[in-house]
Design a protein around this motif. Structure first.
Motif, PDB file in Angstrom:
ATOM      1  N   VAL A  85      37.820  21.769 -47.603  1.00 15.08           N
ATOM      2  CA  VAL A  85      37.153  22.719 -46.718  1.00 15.08           C
ATOM      3  C   VAL A  85      37.972  23.999 -46.678  1.00 15.08           C
ATOM      4  N   LEU A  86      37.374  25.082 -47.162  1.00 13.39           N
ATOM      5  CA  LEU A  86      37.938  26.419 -46.975  1.00 13.39           C
ATOM      6  C   LEU A  86      37.382  26.923 -45.659  1.00 13.39           C
ATOM      7  N   GLN A  90      43.075  29.513 -38.232  1.00 11.87           N
ATOM      8  CA  GLN A  90      44.450  29.069 -38.414  1.00 11.87           C
ATOM      9  C   GLN A  90      44.489  27.616 -38.885  1.00 11.87           C
ATOM     10  N   PRO A  91      45.620  27.170 -39.451  1.00  8.49           N
ATOM     11  CA  PRO A  91      45.719  25.789 -39.956  1.00  8.49           C
ATOM     12  C   PRO A  91      45.952  24.784 -38.824  1.00  8.49           C
ATOM     13  N   ASP A  92      44.943  24.649 -37.969  1.00  9.07           N
ATOM     14  CA  ASP A  92      45.050  23.791 -36.790  1.00  9.07           C
ATOM     15  C   ASP A  92      44.683  22.335 -37.059  1.00  9.07           C
ATOM     16  N   TRP A  93      44.204  22.038 -38.234  1.00 16.08           N
ATOM     17  CA  TRP A  93      43.695  20.706 -38.532  1.00 16.08           C
ATOM     18  C   TRP A  93      44.750  19.906 -39.291  1.00 16.08           C
ATOM     19  N   ALA A  94      44.636  18.594 -39.217  1.00 13.82           N
ATOM     20  CA  ALA A  94      45.551  17.736 -39.979  1.00 13.82           C
ATOM     21  C   ALA A  94      45.414  18.076 -41.460  1.00 13.82           C
ATOM     22  N   SER A  95      46.493  18.089 -42.175  1.00 15.13           N
ATOM     23  CA  SER A  95      46.575  18.393 -43.612  1.00 15.13           C
ATOM     24  C   SER A  95      46.036  19.775 -43.973  1.00 15.13           C
ATOM     25  N   SER A  96      46.010  20.674 -43.028  1.00 13.54           N
ATOM     26  CA  SER A  96      45.530  22.032 -43.265  1.00 13.54           C
ATOM     27  C   SER A  96      46.708  22.953 -43.541  1.00 13.54           C
ATOM     28  N   PHE A  97      46.519  23.885 -44.473  1.00 15.21           N
ATOM     29  CA  PHE A  97      47.558  24.893 -44.657  1.00 15.21           C
ATOM     30  C   PHE A  97      46.925  26.256 -44.906  1.00 15.21           C
ATOM     31  N   ALA A  98      47.660  27.280 -44.505  1.00 11.97           N
ATOM     32  CA  ALA A  98      47.182  28.652 -44.621  1.00 11.97           C
ATOM     33  C   ALA A  98      47.332  29.140 -46.057  1.00 11.97           C
ATOM     34  N   ILE A  99      46.300  29.814 -46.536  1.00 11.93           N
ATOM     35  CA  ILE A  99      46.329  30.453 -47.846  1.00 11.93           C
ATOM     36  C   ILE A  99      46.641  31.934 -47.657  1.00 11.93           C
ATOM     37  N   SER A 100      46.014  32.511 -46.668  1.00  8.75           N
ATOM     38  CA  SER A 100      46.238  33.916 -46.327  1.00  8.75           C
ATOM     39  C   SER A 100      46.247  34.018 -44.805  1.00  8.75           C
ATOM     40  N   GLU A 101      46.255  35.234 -44.314  1.00  8.88           N
ATOM     41  CA  GLU A 101      46.313  35.443 -42.868  1.00  8.88           C
ATOM     42  C   GLU A 101      45.165  34.762 -42.127  1.00  8.88           C
ATOM     43  N   ASN A 102      43.977  34.720 -42.731  1.00  8.66           N
ATOM     44  CA  ASN A 102      42.826  34.171 -42.027  1.00  8.66           C
ATOM     45  C   ASN A 102      42.000  33.202 -42.871  1.00  8.66           C
ATOM     46  N   ILE A 111      38.338  18.192 -39.184  1.00  2.00           N
ATOM     47  CA  ILE A 111      37.567  19.432 -39.232  1.00  2.00           C
ATOM     48  C   ILE A 111      36.091  19.144 -39.497  1.00  2.00           C
ATOM     49  N   LEU A 112      35.791  18.086 -40.236  1.00  2.00           N
ATOM     50  CA  LEU A 112      34.398  17.756 -40.532  1.00  2.00           C
ATOM     51  C   LEU A 112      33.632  17.422 -39.255  1.00  2.00           C
TER      52      LEU A 112
END
Length: 187
Positions: A85-86, A90-102, A111-112
């Motif tokens: 999921v793009l 912010q990377p608030d979800w489990a296993s989420s990471f930021a690619i850019s500022e937003n 997230i699903l």
């Protein structure tokens, strides 16, 4: 070898790219480092794969009617059974990471559930599978002229109709594919 980090950039498939899996593909690069690159094709909707149905297949109740209409994307040929999921925010979800500022990416189910309820996620794209390159592989393909590069933007990533994305990305860097010849260097 390229010293440029292409994270948060688009790869635009050159018209003469010989790999049919990437013909007219627009790929959003999520990670690019000394180990390789990972990206998601963002202009190939899976016409029979509505996000709502996929979520219901995972036993996630869908209460947002728009989600039933949203299409999943063919993210690439690698691991098509894995969803990415793009999303904006912010990377608030489990296993989420930021690619850019937003812009963030996640493979987490939490997230699903929020998408299904229409809560807490601005823009999103659900991609099945991904594209990846080994160490120095993408640099070689760039040197071969297989890909053109342009900076990513949120409008193209989330709001532009899928069928227009490849050409609009090329337009951003001043390329009109209708006028390009694959016969470069021949008189």
């Amino acid at each position: 070898m390229s010293k440029t980090n292409l994270t948060h950039h688009f790869l635009i498939a050159a018209p003469e790219l010989s790999d049919p899996r990437f013909e007219q593909a627009l790929i959003y690069i999520c990670r690019h480092d000394k180990h390789g690159a990972l990206g998601l094709v963002i202009n190939r909707p899976l016409e029979q794969s509505h996000v709502g149905k996929l979520l219901e297949d995972l036993d996630i109740e869908v209460t947002d009617p728009q989600v039933m209409e949203d299409l999943a994307l063919e993210g690439g040929p690698m691991y098509p059974e894995v969803g990415f999921v793009l999303h904006t925010g912010q990377p608030d979800w489990a296993s989420s990471f930021a690619i850019s500022e937003n812009v963030c990416i996640t493979t987490s189910q939490d997230i699903l559930k929020r998408i299904a309820a229409g809560q807490g996620v601005g823009h999103y794209q659900l991609c099945l599978g991904h594209a990846s390159w080994g160490k120095k592989q993408l640099d070689q393909e760039l040197n071969n002229g297989d890909w053109l590069v342009c900076p990513a933007d949120l409008n193209l990533l989330f709001d532009t109709p899928f069928e227009e994305r490849w050409q609009i990305a090329a337009d951003k860097i001043g390329i009109n594919f209708d006028y390009l010849s694959s016969d470069i260097g021949h008189a």
